[in-house]
Scaffold this motif. Sequence first.
Motif, mmCIF file in Angstrom:
data_model
loop_
_atom_site.group_PDB
_atom_site.id
_atom_site.type_symbol
_atom_site.label_atom_id
_atom_site.label_comp_id
_atom_site.label_asym_id
_atom_site.label_seq_id
_atom_site.Cartn_x
_atom_site.Cartn_y
_atom_site.Cartn_z
ATOM 1 N N PRO A 101 2.643 9.903 -13.973
ATOM 2 C CA PRO A 101 2.301 10.956 -14.941
ATOM 3 C C PRO A 101 0.844 11.395 -14.850
ATOM 4 N N SER A 102 -0.068 10.459 -14.604
ATOM 5 C CA SER A 102 -1.491 10.814 -14.538
ATOM 6 C C SER A 102 -1.782 11.716 -13.342
ATOM 7 N N PHE A 103 -1.153 11.428 -12.199
ATOM 8 C CA PHE A 103 -1.362 12.262 -11.013
ATOM 9 C C PHE A 103 -0.763 13.650 -11.229
ATOM 10 N N GLU B 244 -8.344 14.017 -0.836
ATOM 11 C CA GLU B 244 -9.491 13.185 -1.209
ATOM 12 C C GLU B 244 -9.116 12.196 -2.307
ATOM 13 N N ASP B 245 -8.331 12.651 -3.269
ATOM 14 C CA ASP B 245 -7.927 11.773 -4.372
ATOM 15 C C ASP B 245 -7.053 10.627 -3.869
ATOM 16 N N VAL B 246 -6.103 10.927 -2.995
ATOM 17 C CA VAL B 246 -5.229 9.879 -2.459
ATOM 18 C C VAL B 246 -6.024 8.926 -1.574
ATOM 19 N N MET C 292 0.825 -1.203 0.000
ATOM 20 C CA MET C 292 0.000 0.000 0.000
ATOM 21 C C MET C 292 0.864 1.259 0.000
ATOM 22 N N VAL C 293 1.899 1.268 0.819
ATOM 23 C CA VAL C 293 2.792 2.424 0.882
ATOM 24 C C VAL C 293 3.518 2.612 -0.449
ATOM 25 N N LEU C 294 4.039 1.537 -1.001
ATOM 26 C CA LEU C 294 4.773 1.609 -2.265
ATOM 27 C C LEU C 294 3.865 2.047 -3.411
ATOM 28 N N GLN C 295 2.688 1.459 -3.508
ATOM 29 C CA GLN C 295 1.765 1.796 -4.590
ATOM 30 C C GLN C 295 1.277 3.240 -4.485
ATOM 31 N N THR C 296 1.089 3.720 -3.264
ATOM 32 C CA THR C 296 0.627 5.096 -3.082
ATOM 33 C C THR C 296 1.692 6.089 -3.532
ATOM 34 N N GLU C 297 2.952 5.817 -3.195
ATOM 35 C CA GLU C 297 4.029 6.706 -3.656
ATOM 36 C C GLU C 297 4.140 6.676 -5.172
ATOM 37 N N HIS C 298 4.053 5.485 -5.754
ATOM 38 C CA HIS C 298 4.110 5.375 -7.214
ATOM 39 C C HIS C 298 2.957 6.146 -7.857
ATOM 40 N N TYR C 299 1.790 6.080 -7.251
ATOM 41 C CA TYR C 299 0.634 6.790 -7.796
ATOM 42 C C TYR C 299 0.846 8.304 -7.739
ATOM 43 N N ILE C 300 1.313 8.807 -6.591
ATOM 44 C CA ILE C 300 1.506 10.250 -6.435
ATOM 45 C C ILE C 300 2.563 10.780 -7.403
ATOM 46 N N ASN C 301 3.538 9.956 -7.739
ATOM 47 C CA ASN C 301 4.584 10.382 -8.676
ATOM 48 C C ASN C 301 4.337 9.887 -10.100
#
Length: 245
Positions: A182-184, A234-236, A171-180
């Motif tokens: 291109p879509s985010f 909210e998005d995260v 969860m921690v790894l995927q959240t960081e990848h999501y925040i960084n």
Amino acid sequence: MGLRVNQLFQVPIEEQDLEIVERKGVGHPDHICDAIMNEVSVALSKEYLKRYGHVMHHNIDKALLAAGEVKTRFGGGEVKMPMLMVFGDRATYDVDGDPFPVDELAVNTAKKWLKNHLRFVDPEKHVRYQVELKKGSQALTDIFKRKGKYYGANDTSAAVGYAPLTITERMVLQTEHYINSPSFKKEFPETGEDVKIMGAREGKELNLTVALAFVDKLIENENQYFKRKAEITEDVNRFVRDRAK
């Protein structure tokens, strides 16, 4: 030494009451240092192979990114003093009288990495470079001149690995990848790459703390800052909830 397999008598992490996980994203100074030094080692190895047919001795794993100084303000601040990237350890600077451009290669590799990974960092203006790489010792560099089917080892090391990741780690790894991702960044362009996430699980309850820097030139005022912060939160939260189902 042969292969030994022993059973570890321990309660699995996921079954323990407390679990704490931290992830430093691509723009965090620790990540920057590790990534750049890895790229320098790869670049050196490729150039050594190209010129001499084999990889010459080098240890490229020590770096320091010293903080610069900025003046922040809504609508855009300024860099008053650039960061300082220091390269440390050892490399082969000369092969049988042929000089090898270690310093130039290290700096150019760092600039390329910064340009490719940090959108708002100008590697020419925002970073200074100090190469403190030195020549390797004779006892190590002559390994590549020795005859034989195999090169001898020049060091001892031990590695530890584990798998699979726990739910908290994923969860921690995927959240960081999501925040960084291109879509985010397209949706929230005012967010920088310097992200750090800590996940703390107590029992079945997981809390994430996200440190995420904003880029001041894309924030006009205080109201916009808090508005965008709420939208990002909210998005995260939505992203995490979707993956926790």
